[in-house]
Design a protein around this motif. Structure first.
Motif, PDB file in Angstrom:
ATOM      1  N   PRO A 205       0.823  -1.218   0.000  1.00  0.00           N
ATOM      2  CA  PRO A 205       0.000   0.000   0.000  1.00  0.00           C
ATOM      3  C   PRO A 205       0.857   1.267   0.000  1.00  0.00           C
ATOM      4  O   PRO A 205       1.943   1.313   0.587  1.00  0.00           O
ATOM      5  N   GLU A 206       0.340   2.268  -0.675  1.00  0.00           N
ATOM      6  CA  GLU A 206       1.010   3.562  -0.765  1.00  0.00           C
ATOM      7  C   GLU A 206      -0.040   4.627  -1.050  1.00  0.00           C
ATOM      8  O   GLU A 206      -1.207   4.329  -1.299  1.00  0.00           O
ATOM      9  N   ARG A 207       0.394   5.875  -1.014  1.00  0.00           N
ATOM     10  CA  ARG A 207      -0.510   6.976  -1.342  1.00  0.00           C
ATOM     11  C   ARG A 207      -0.692   7.037  -2.862  1.00  0.00           C
ATOM     12  O   ARG A 207       0.288   7.078  -3.604  1.00  0.00           O
ATOM     13  N   ILE A 208      -1.949   7.053  -3.284  1.00  0.00           N
ATOM     14  CA  ILE A 208      -2.254   7.064  -4.715  1.00  0.00           C
ATOM     15  C   ILE A 208      -3.197   8.229  -4.997  1.00  0.00           C
ATOM     16  O   ILE A 208      -4.275   8.327  -4.387  1.00  0.00           O
TER      17      ILE A 208
ATOM     18  N   TRP B 164      -5.290   5.083  -0.080  1.00  0.00           N
ATOM     19  CA  TRP B 164      -4.229   4.248   0.486  1.00  0.00           C
ATOM     20  C   TRP B 164      -4.458   2.828  -0.031  1.00  0.00           C
ATOM     21  O   TRP B 164      -5.324   2.106   0.427  1.00  0.00           O
ATOM     22  N   ALA B 165      -3.658   2.433  -1.042  1.00  0.00           N
ATOM     23  CA  ALA B 165      -3.883   1.139  -1.690  1.00  0.00           C
ATOM     24  C   ALA B 165      -2.621   0.725  -2.426  1.00  0.00           C
ATOM     25  O   ALA B 165      -1.629   1.461  -2.494  1.00  0.00           O
ATOM     26  N   ASP B 166      -2.671  -0.489  -2.984  1.00  0.00           N
ATOM     27  CA  ASP B 166      -1.588  -1.006  -3.818  1.00  0.00           C
ATOM     28  C   ASP B 166      -1.816  -0.512  -5.244  1.00  0.00           C
ATOM     29  O   ASP B 166      -2.866  -0.782  -5.835  1.00  0.00           O
ATOM     30  N   LEU B 167      -0.847   0.197  -5.806  1.00  0.00           N
ATOM     31  CA  LEU B 167      -1.040   0.834  -7.106  1.00  0.00           C
ATOM     32  C   LEU B 167      -1.302  -0.191  -8.206  1.00  0.00           C
ATOM     33  O   LEU B 167      -2.241  -0.046  -8.994  1.00  0.00           O
ATOM     34  N   ASP B 168      -0.475  -1.229  -8.289  1.00  0.00           N
ATOM     35  CA  ASP B 168      -0.651  -2.216  -9.360  1.00  0.00           C
ATOM     36  C   ASP B 168      -1.989  -2.943  -9.235  1.00  0.00           C
ATOM     37  O   ASP B 168      -2.717  -3.114 -10.224  1.00  0.00           O
ATOM     38  N   LYS B 169      -2.316  -3.366  -8.015  1.00  0.00           N
ATOM     39  CA  LYS B 169      -3.565  -4.117  -7.827  1.00  0.00           C
ATOM     40  C   LYS B 169      -4.773  -3.222  -8.077  1.00  0.00           C
ATOM     41  O   LYS B 169      -5.754  -3.642  -8.711  1.00  0.00           O
ATOM     42  N   LEU B 170      -4.719  -1.979  -7.605  1.00  0.00           N
ATOM     43  CA  LEU B 170      -5.847  -1.073  -7.821  1.00  0.00           C
ATOM     44  C   LEU B 170      -5.999  -0.751  -9.303  1.00  0.00           C
ATOM     45  O   LEU B 170      -7.123  -0.666  -9.816  1.00  0.00           O
TER      46      LEU B 170
ATOM     47  N   MET C  27      -7.549  -4.664   0.378  1.00  0.00           N
ATOM     48  CA  MET C  27      -7.124  -3.271   0.546  1.00  0.00           C
ATOM     49  C   MET C  27      -8.042  -2.522   1.507  1.00  0.00           C
ATOM     50  O   MET C  27      -8.047  -1.290   1.539  1.00  0.00           O
ATOM     51  N   GLU C  28      -8.848  -3.291   2.276  1.00  0.00           N
ATOM     52  CA  GLU C  28      -9.764  -2.743   3.282  1.00  0.00           C
ATOM     53  C   GLU C  28     -10.806  -1.829   2.648  1.00  0.00           C
ATOM     54  O   GLU C  28     -11.247  -0.842   3.250  1.00  0.00           O
ATOM     55  N   GLY C  29     -11.192  -2.166   1.427  1.00  0.00           N
ATOM     56  CA  GLY C  29     -12.243  -1.424   0.746  1.00  0.00           C
ATOM     57  C   GLY C  29     -13.421  -2.326   0.441  1.00  0.00           C
ATOM     58  O   GLY C  29     -13.466  -3.497   0.833  1.00  0.00           O
ATOM     59  N   THR C  30     -14.386  -1.782  -0.265  1.00  0.00           N
ATOM     60  CA  THR C  30     -15.574  -2.547  -0.651  1.00  0.00           C
ATOM     61  C   THR C  30     -15.887  -2.283  -2.117  1.00  0.00           C
ATOM     62  O   THR C  30     -15.604  -1.199  -2.643  1.00  0.00           O
TER      63      THR C  30
ATOM     64  N   THR D  38     -21.185   0.273 -10.758  1.00  0.00           N
ATOM     65  CA  THR D  38     -20.184  -0.310  -9.863  1.00  0.00           C
ATOM     66  C   THR D  38     -19.591   0.811  -9.015  1.00  0.00           C
ATOM     67  O   THR D  38     -19.375   1.925  -9.501  1.00  0.00           O
ATOM     68  N   GLU D  39     -19.330   0.491  -7.767  1.00  0.00           N
ATOM     69  CA  GLU D  39     -18.768   1.490  -6.855  1.00  0.00           C
ATOM     70  C   GLU D  39     -17.688   0.843  -5.998  1.00  0.00           C
ATOM     71  O   GLU D  39     -17.907  -0.218  -5.408  1.00  0.00           O
ATOM     72  N   ILE D  40     -16.543   1.496  -5.956  1.00  0.00           N
ATOM     73  CA  ILE D  40     -15.438   1.062  -5.098  1.00  0.00           C
ATOM     74  C   ILE D  40     -15.244   2.117  -4.016  1.00  0.00           C
ATOM     75  O   ILE D  40     -15.181   3.315  -4.310  1.00  0.00           O
ATOM     76  N   ARG D  41     -15.160   1.638  -2.792  1.00  0.00           N
ATOM     77  CA  ARG D  41     -14.841   2.534  -1.676  1.00  0.00           C
ATOM     78  C   ARG D  41     -13.508   2.100  -1.082  1.00  0.00           C
ATOM     79  O   ARG D  41     -13.341   0.939  -0.694  1.00  0.00           O
ATOM     80  N   LEU D  42     -12.585   3.042  -1.025  1.00  0.00           N
ATOM     81  CA  LEU D  42     -11.241   2.773  -0.535  1.00  0.00           C
ATOM     82  C   LEU D  42     -10.913   3.710   0.616  1.00  0.00           C
ATOM     83  O   LEU D  42     -11.418   4.843   0.669  1.00  0.00           O
ATOM     84  N   PRO D  43     -10.063   3.264   1.531  1.00  0.00           N
ATOM     85  CA  PRO D  43      -9.682   4.153   2.633  1.00  0.00           C
ATOM     86  C   PRO D  43      -8.846   5.326   2.130  1.00  0.00           C
ATOM     87  O   PRO D  43      -8.003   5.176   1.239  1.00  0.00           O
ATOM     88  N   SER D  44      -9.113   6.475   2.697  1.00  0.00           N
ATOM     89  CA  SER D  44      -8.333   7.657   2.346  1.00  0.00           C
ATOM     90  C   SER D  44      -6.934   7.545   2.950  1.00  0.00           C
ATOM     91  O   SER D  44      -6.712   6.852   3.949  1.00  0.00           O
TER      92      SER D  44
END
Length: 449
Positions: free
Chosen positions: A297-300, A338-344, A422-425, A437-443
């Motif tokens: 995870p990193e800042r994206i 806050w997520a993995d860049l490649d995976k996101l 990535m602790e999202g939904t 479709t909706e993705i929610r990711l932690p800030s």
């Protein structure tokens, strides 16, 4: 999909129902028999009391001279002298029932609200027969019988309640090992591993069931491990030759070749990319199943990433005559996730692929990025004429909403799993010809730099 057991169909409920019904029938029969016996005893006792009272009053009665004993308070009495066909009433209480058939009725009868006993003897002079009828109100006896019946009914209801609670507790105690087996099996399903379930040391069928399930889980675990190992090995082995083939074709396309050859190479390159995507999906699936997928995870800057992907898809959008409308939350302080860049990136590409693939040509795709509390919401919607399947089915692996389109039914499942890591939904929904479709990711706010 786990079937929810209705309480009315559970074994515990059925055991309690059978036990309660058996107790109810048995107790009802016993209570009915007891009530009849007690009623017969009370009636017989009352009959004997009335008969003795009628006999005593008859003995104290004299015709010549006429002596008539008076009844006690609450009693009624009638005296008749019968000589041949002549019948003479010597005395009758004011409330005595007016029924002439009482003279020839049974020893004890009920008339109106009275119970009457009849005593017959010869008159003093030997001519004629003296009939004495004595009675009292039947209400006390009926009241006592009703009280006894009500007491038995209340006892029956209380016994049913106690027996029902006892049966419920007893069945729960008997089924406790089975419930433990079910809970353990459900946790195995949720965790997607094959940890053996606890075996109760009961020496009965439940222990045999637990041992059988553990043997089955062992076989399933071995098969799953073999499958994961095959997918991982095959994916790794295929990635290198596919990359080499794709590179060689891309290099050849830069050379001077005929249009016909260029068309063949473009077609082959498209198929190679599709195979590479499948290999990547199979590798991701095996890693997710085995729990070996690692995130960095990193800042994206999610707004910049969205614009980059939109630019990447512009040619495909133009080919299908689609228009992508992008809107960002202007009130947000930042749109950094806050997520993995490649995976996101792979997840967002998959969602864009699906939207472009199923969108109606000539329509608009709406993409929005907003901030909601400590989360970022990335939403994509498109119009479609294809049937919209159940959203729950779309999250299953190898499920294809439309088998006529390209794909293997892994994209959305992988996107769901990766987003969860990535602790999202990830939510999918559809109605009235529109898919969303909706993705929610932690800030990234509050995350380490």
């Amino acid at each position: 999909m786990m079937t929810a057991i209705r309480p009315a169909r559970s074994i515990r409920f059925k055991m309690g129902l059978v036990f309660g019904a058996t107790f109810f029938l048995g107790f009802t029969g016993a209570a009915g028999y007891l009530f009849k016996r007690v009623r017969a005893v009370l009636v017989e006792q009352d009959n004997r009391t009335l008969a003795e009272r009628a006999g005593r009053l008859s003995d104290r009665t004299s015709v010549y001279p006429l002596v008539i004993p008076l009844p006690d308070r609450g009693e009624v009495m009638a005296l008749w002298l019968i000589s041949g066909n002549a019948r003479k009433r010597l005395y009758q209480s004011p409330r005595f029932p007016a029924d002439s058939s009482l003279l020839t009725s049974a020893a004890v009868v009920e008339a109106d609200t009275f119970r009457l006993a009849r005593s017959v003897r010869h008159a003093d002079d030997g001519y004629g027969t003296l009939i004495t009828l004595v009675g009292h109100s039947s209400r006390p006896l009926h009241r006592e019988l009703r009280s006894m019946g009500l007491l038995l009914l209340l006892t029956l209801l209380a016994s049913i309640l106690v027996s029902g609670l006892s049966a419920w507790w007893l069945s729960g105690w008997l089924l406790r090992p089975l419930r433990a087996i079910i809970t353990s099996a459900q946790s195995v399903s949720r965790a997607e591993h094959t940890t053996p379930i606890p075996i109760p040391n009961s020496g009965d069928e439940l222990q045999e069931l637990a041992e059988t399930i553990n043997q089955m889980l062992t076989r399933i675990g071995q098969a799953v491990d073999t499958q994961h190992a095959f997918f991982a090995a095959a994916s790794h082995e295929l990635r290198t030759p596919l990359s080499i083939l794709r590179t060689e074709i891309e290099v050849t396309l830069r050379e001077a070749i005929t249009d016909r050859e260029r068309g063949f190479l473009h077609s082959q390159l498209t198929e190679l990319r599709r195979l590479s995507r499948l290999v990547d999906d199979l590798l991701a699936m095996s890693q997710l199943r085995a729990g070996t997928l690692r995130l960095r995870p990193e800042r994206i800057a999610l707004d910049d990433l969205t614009l980059h992907l939109a630019e990447r898809y512009q040619r495909t959008l133009n080919e299908r005559h689609l228009f992508l409308a992008i809107s960002f939350d202007e009130t947000a302080d930042h749109l950094t996730a806050w997520a993995d860049l490649d995976k996101l990136t792979n997840v967002l590409l998959n969602l864009l692929d699906n939207a472009v693939k199923y969108a109606t040509p000539g329509t608009r795709l709406d993409l929005s990025l907003t901030q909601q509390a400590d989360q970022l919401s990335w939403t994509l919607s498109n119009q479609t004429t294809a049937p919209i399947p159940d959203p729950d089915k779309l999250s299953r692996e190898f499920y294809q909403a439309d088998p006529h389109h390209d794909g293997y039914g892994l994209g959305l499942w992988i996107s769901h799993q990766v987003t969860r890591l990535m602790e999202g939904t990830l939510h999918v929904s559809g109605a009235e010809g529109r898919f969303r479709t909706e993705i929610r990711l932690p800030s990234s706010e509050g995350m380490p730099a």
